[in-house]
Design an enzyme around this catalytic site. Structure first.
Site, PDB file in Angstrom:
ATOM      1  N   GLU A  73     -54.052  14.263  38.641  1.00 22.62           N
ATOM      2  CA  GLU A  73     -55.202  14.787  37.917  1.00 22.62           C
ATOM      3  C   GLU A  73     -54.802  15.778  36.851  1.00 22.62           C
ATOM      4  OE1 GLU A  73     -58.330  16.257  40.388  1.00 22.62           O
ATOM      5  OE2 GLU A  73     -59.316  14.374  39.836  1.00 22.62           O
ATOM      6  N   ASP A  74     -53.772  16.557  37.191  1.00 26.07           N
ATOM      7  CA  ASP A  74     -53.409  17.666  36.320  1.00 26.07           C
ATOM      8  C   ASP A  74     -52.620  17.222  35.102  1.00 26.07           C
ATOM      9  OD1 ASP A  74     -54.540  18.962  38.341  1.00 26.07           O
ATOM     10  OD2 ASP A  74     -52.729  19.898  39.134  1.00 26.07           O
TER      11      ASP A  74
END
Ligand code: MN
Length: 487
Positions: A73-74
């Protein structure tokens, strides 16, 4: 470059070690420039999670997943990148962990977000049923987040602390991971209940000191009794009760520390089961036990697999103290639960075989989640799966594992839905009892069926039963009867 010096050179194969290194490089690149709120480089977090799992003997796929668990996600990394580099198995694990990040727990949330929360929990349990490593890596992730939670704003700290107490610690407990459960709870305690924590911390300090001194003097005396009787001893040590579980116990004991006998307990480790019972006999020959407090968790383990002998005795100088006797295998299982008996079959590293009892629980949870999803079910979920469990026996000695407070109706439904519908009475430990009796651990229950065929459950039972399983069967049977009558 960050290093993985905790990895021993002969634990994994060369190719596995190569993949672990590649995962570290990828994670470092993905998190480059990111800092944690503590000011540390972000990469310290996935490394800490990986190290914890490594120390619990996890396989290389789990270590790689731990290193990558926050990259999806990051950062600019996709599921495909991970599949290409590490295979579908690891991609599945990383994906499973990423989904879990969306969980955002609050105890006083609206119905809508509560429903969303339940949906996410569902996802978590499904992922966990598919591959239990998902939840174990998640628990390690949570442990490190709790260890560094002081850097978060107070409001987040408290939210995460409650979530840890209500969801993650009970899962760890249910998987038999006593050590992890204790750590999670004690870390959460101070943020969830700061006043109570400070109070207990202050009160317990002197007590711990006194008890440590007392046990130091008592240990050689007890040791002598055992060696005189030729009992082989591996070790004798003391263990202090975890703070949060001590606090829970105090709530039932008028907050009076003098009523608690296992603030610090003496733990005796002997090589085999026979020696456990012999050691207990020797202890009781020298010190009077308190009636009702001798617990044989070897013959009758706790539902999460915990095994030990416990006894509370009038020890040296008449002081009341708890003694716990167990083998090293039991000790390992009690602390690490499901993680203590990974069986890696060479050449098939993917196939982790864990204790069927723990996996059985996960499968029941999965079935349960398959047909619920409403607000009511959230409390049902907590009662059914996270409450203290009891064992109840059939007259033939078959055992059902039920939540505390379950009734003969719950017991009947746990055996079979038809038996549930047919129950009209019960014998508990050979005596007639009403079907709303609260069952206790170790009860033997005989279900008395009504006469005739196609017996129906009663609507009133919904007020009595404690398990979602029983409630579900009663409701669907009643709904079906109604539908049939209409048509
Ligand atoms: Mn993380």
């Amino acid at each position: 470059m960050a290093d993985l010096s905790f990895i021993n050179n002969n634990r994994y194969s060369d190719s596995e070690r190569e993949l672990v290194k590649r995962a570290l490089v990828m994670a470092e690149k993905a998190h480059a420039g990111q800092k944690r709120l503590s000011g540390e480089e972000f990469i310290t977090h996935p490394i800490a999670v990986a190290e914890y799992l490594y120390n619990l003997n996890f396989d290389s796929a789990s270590i790689i997943t731990a290193l990558l668990h926050d990259t999806l996600e990051d950062a600019d990394i996709t599921n495909e990148t991970i599949t290409k580099n590490f295979g579908a198995d690891i991609a599945f694990l990383v994906e499973g962990l990423t989904k879990l990040k969306k969980i955002n727990y609050q105890s006083n949330i609206s119905d809508k977000s509560k429903n969303e929360y339940i949906q996410t929990l569902k996802k978590m349990f499904f992922a966990m049923a598919e591959d239990v490593r998902v939840i174990l890596i998640k628990l390690a992730d949570r442990l490190h987040n709790m260890q560094t939670v002081q850097y978060l704003p107070p409001i987040d700290r408290q939210r995460i602390a409650f979530e840890t107490l209500e969801i993650y610690a009970p899962i760890a407990a249910r998987l038999g991971m006593g050590d992890l459960k204790g750590q999670l709870e004690d870390l959460a305690f101070q943020y969830a209940y700061p006043t109570e924590y400070t109070w207990l911390k202050r009160k317990i300090k002197e007590k711990h000191k006194d008890l440590a001194r007392y046990l130091e003097r008592t240990k050689p005396v007890v040791e002598r009794h055992l060696t005189d009787a030729d009992i082989p001893i591996i070790s004798i040590h003391s263990r202090a009760k975890h703070l949060y579980s001590l606090y829970q116990k105090l709530l039932h004991k008028d907050m009076n520390l003098n009523k608690i006998y296992d603030i610090v307990a003496m733990r005796i480790i002997v090589p085999d089961i026979k020696s456990c019972y012999e050691a207990l006999g020797v202890i009781h020959a020298h010190y009077t036990p308190l009636p009702g407090l001798i617990k044989d968790y070897i013959a009758l383990p706790k539902p999460n697999g915990y095994q030990s002998l416990h006894t509370t005795i009038f020890c040296e100088k008449g002081k009341i103290m708890e003694i716990q006797i167990r083998t090293p295998e039991m000790q390992n299982h009690n602390e690490n639960g499901i993680a203590s008996h990974w069986a890696y079959s060479e050449g098939d590293k993917k196939n982790i075989k864990a204790d069927t009892q723990e996996l059985g629980w996960i499968n029941r949870l999965k079935e349960f989640l398959a047909d619920v999803g409403t607000e009511e079910s959230f409390s049902a979920l907590k009662i059914d799966f996270f409450k203290n469990r009891i064992f109840v026996f059939t007259p033939k000695g078959d055992v059902e594992d039920l939540p505390e407070g379950a009734t003969p109706i719950d017991f009947a439904y746990a055996i079979h839905s038809d038996l549930g519908h047919a129950i009209r009475g019960a014998k508990v430990n050979g005596k007639m009892a009403t079907i709303d009796t609260n069952l206790k651990n170790g009860d033997v229950v005989e279900i008395i069926k009504g006469k005739g065929k196609d017996l129906k459950p009663s609507l009133d039972w919904l007020k009595i039963v404690r398990t979602a399983q029983a409630r579900h069967h009663i409701k669907s049977h009643l709904a079906l009867t109604r539908a049939n009558r209409k048509s």
